[in-house]
Motif scaffolding. Structure first.
Motif, short mmCIF file in Angstrom:
data_model
loop_
_atom_site.label_atom_id
_atom_site.label_comp_id
_atom_site.label_asym_id
_atom_site.label_seq_id
_atom_site.Cartn_x
_atom_site.Cartn_y
_atom_site.Cartn_z
N GLN A 1 0.83 -1.21 0.00
CA GLN A 1 0.00 0.00 0.00
C GLN A 1 0.86 1.26 0.00
N VAL A 2 1.99 1.24 0.75
CA VAL A 2 2.88 2.40 0.76
C VAL A 2 3.47 2.60 -0.64
N ASP A 3 3.87 1.51 -1.26
CA ASP A 3 4.43 1.60 -2.61
C ASP A 3 3.40 2.14 -3.59
N ALA A 4 2.12 1.95 -3.29
CA ALA A 4 1.06 2.43 -4.17
C ALA A 4 0.68 3.88 -3.89
N GLY A 5 1.39 4.53 -2.95
CA GLY A 5 1.17 5.95 -2.70
C GLY A 5 0.53 6.28 -1.38
N ARG A 6 0.30 5.30 -0.55
CA ARG A 6 -0.30 5.57 0.77
C ARG A 6 0.77 5.99 1.76
N ALA A 7 1.24 7.23 1.69
CA ALA A 7 2.29 7.74 2.59
C ALA A 7 1.82 7.76 4.04
N ASP A 8 0.51 7.83 4.25
CA ASP A 8 -0.01 7.88 5.62
C ASP A 8 0.20 6.56 6.38
N LEU A 9 0.54 5.53 5.66
CA LEU A 9 0.73 4.22 6.30
C LEU A 9 2.19 3.95 6.69
N VAL A 10 3.09 4.87 6.37
CA VAL A 10 4.51 4.64 6.66
C VAL A 10 4.75 4.47 8.15
N ALA A 11 4.15 5.35 8.97
CA ALA A 11 4.36 5.27 10.42
C ALA A 11 3.83 3.95 10.98
N GLN A 12 2.65 3.54 10.46
CA GLN A 12 2.09 2.27 10.92
C GLN A 12 3.01 1.11 10.54
N HIS A 13 3.55 1.18 9.31
CA HIS A 13 4.48 0.15 8.84
C HIS A 13 5.71 0.09 9.72
N ASN A 14 6.28 1.26 10.01
CA ASN A 14 7.52 1.29 10.81
C ASN A 14 7.28 0.81 12.24
N GLY A 15 6.10 1.13 12.77
CA GLY A 15 5.78 0.65 14.11
C GLY A 15 5.68 -0.86 14.16
N LEU A 16 5.00 -1.43 13.16
CA LEU A 16 4.90 -2.89 13.10
C LEU A 16 6.27 -3.54 12.88
N ALA A 17 7.09 -2.88 12.06
CA ALA A 17 8.43 -3.42 11.81
C ALA A 17 9.25 -3.45 13.09
N GLY A 18 9.13 -2.40 13.91
CA GLY A 18 9.85 -2.38 15.19
C GLY A 18 9.36 -3.46 16.13
N ARG A 19 8.03 -3.65 16.16
CA ARG A 19 7.48 -4.71 17.00
C ARG A 19 7.96 -6.08 16.55
N ARG A 20 7.95 -6.26 15.22
CA ARG A 20 8.40 -7.53 14.66
C ARG A 20 9.86 -7.79 14.98
N SER A 21 10.69 -6.76 14.91
CA SER A 21 12.11 -6.89 15.21
C SER A 21 12.34 -7.30 16.66
N ALA A 22 11.59 -6.65 17.58
CA ALA A 22 11.74 -6.99 19.01
C ALA A 22 11.28 -8.42 19.26
N LEU A 23 10.18 -8.81 18.59
CA LEU A 23 9.67 -10.17 18.77
C LEU A 23 10.65 -11.20 18.22
N ALA A 24 11.25 -10.88 17.08
CA ALA A 24 12.22 -11.80 16.48
C ALA A 24 13.45 -11.96 17.38
N GLU A 25 13.86 -10.87 18.02
CA GLU A 25 15.01 -10.95 18.93
C GLU A 25 14.71 -11.87 20.11
N GLU A 26 13.50 -11.72 20.68
CA GLU A 26 13.10 -12.59 21.79
C GLU A 26 12.96 -14.04 21.32
#
Length: 278
Positions: A234-259
């Motif tokens: 969706q971001v690649d399709a022009g939904r710039a408003d979703l970038v923050a949501q994407h980055n937040g999920l990416a951070g959560r995923r990274s922390a979960l992967a570390e654990e």
């Protein structure tokens, strides 16, 4: 973790034949029963720089318990009972001397190139060898204690009116003490196996608990991966408003992967510990 191999040899107890006693010559003086023991240690070679390779080498050694199971160490025995010549004419009949001979051979594992082992694996190896050596030493101690008891038991059956009865009494004492020794060895084995089973059970419980944490965590990581992939599209399709949501999920995923990775390392460590809990 290890086993015993007992080979008992009972030598002829008397010199000149044990026929009916005749004549009344005085019985010869009897000497205290003598116990002669020896303990030697041999080693079988172990190679390998991984847990599977090391235990494959141990299995290839061919050491087997009396019950047929593979053994890490072994204590083999050879018993003999010898007597001095008996004057069958003497009354009462006397065995002037009795000698109990016990040879013990302990077989232990020895790594041919311990310096090649990784530090953590070398520590596990050294602890295993120490545990096997302590186990076999207990077998040795039981045999040596049994040999002393054998001496006392035989000294209580040294004279009888009939030489035939005396030989039967000595043979019965010999067999009874051998049975007592083997019973004590079996009890030790049962106690040691109970302890080892308890240790393995505790490790297995920890491993099961770790795996129980990993399963839902792995499912959540897969869900986050799917959601992130959708947001990226969706971001690649022009939904710039979703970038923050994407980055937040990416951070959560990274922390979960570390654990998750930490728990995987814990599980692997527990699996390795289980492999060495013999």
């Amino acid at each position: 973790m290890s086993a015993r191999s007992a080979v008992a040899a009972l030598a002829l107890l008397a010199g000149p034949g044990l026929t009916a006693c005749s004549g009344p010559p005085p019985a010869p003086p009897r000497q205290p029963a003598v116990v002669e023991t020896s303990v030697s240690t041999g080693y079988y070679p172990v190679r390998g720089t991984t847990t599977p390779a090391i235990f494959a080498a141990i299995d290839a050694s061919g050491l087997v318990e009396t019950g047929g199971q593979r053994a890490l160490g072994l204590t083999s025995t050879e018993w003999k009972l010898n007597s001095g010549d008996v004057d069958v004419r003497a009354v009462p009949c006397v065995f002037p001397s009795l000698t109990v001979t016990l040879h013990l051979v302990v077989t232990l594992p020895r790594h041919e190139t311990p310096d090649d082992l990784p530090a953590d694996l070398r520590g596990r190896w050294e602890r295993l060898v120490a545990r096997v050596a302590a186990h076999e030493q207990r077998h040795v101690d039981i045999y040596l204690e049994g040999a002393k008891a054998m001496k006392a038991r035989l000294e209580a059956t040294r004279t009888s009116v009939s030489c035939a009865d005396l030989e039967k009494a000595i043979d019965a004492a010999w067999r009874a003490q051998q049975a007592d020794i083997e019973r004590t060895q079996a009890e030790f084995h049962a106690e040691d196996e109970t302890r080892a089973r308890s240790e393995r059970g505790a490790l297995q419980a920890q491993l099961d608990g770790t795996r129980a944490q990993l399963e839902p965590m792995e499912a959540e990581i897969r869900r986050l991966d799917a959601e992130l992939a959708d947001l990226r599209r969706q971001v690649d399709a022009g939904r710039a408003d979703l970038v923050a949501q994407h980055n937040g999920l990416a951070g959560r995923r990274s922390a979960l992967a570390e654990e998750y990775n930490r728990l995987v390392a814990d599980a692997n460590g527990l699996i390795d510990a289980l492999n060495w809990a013999r």
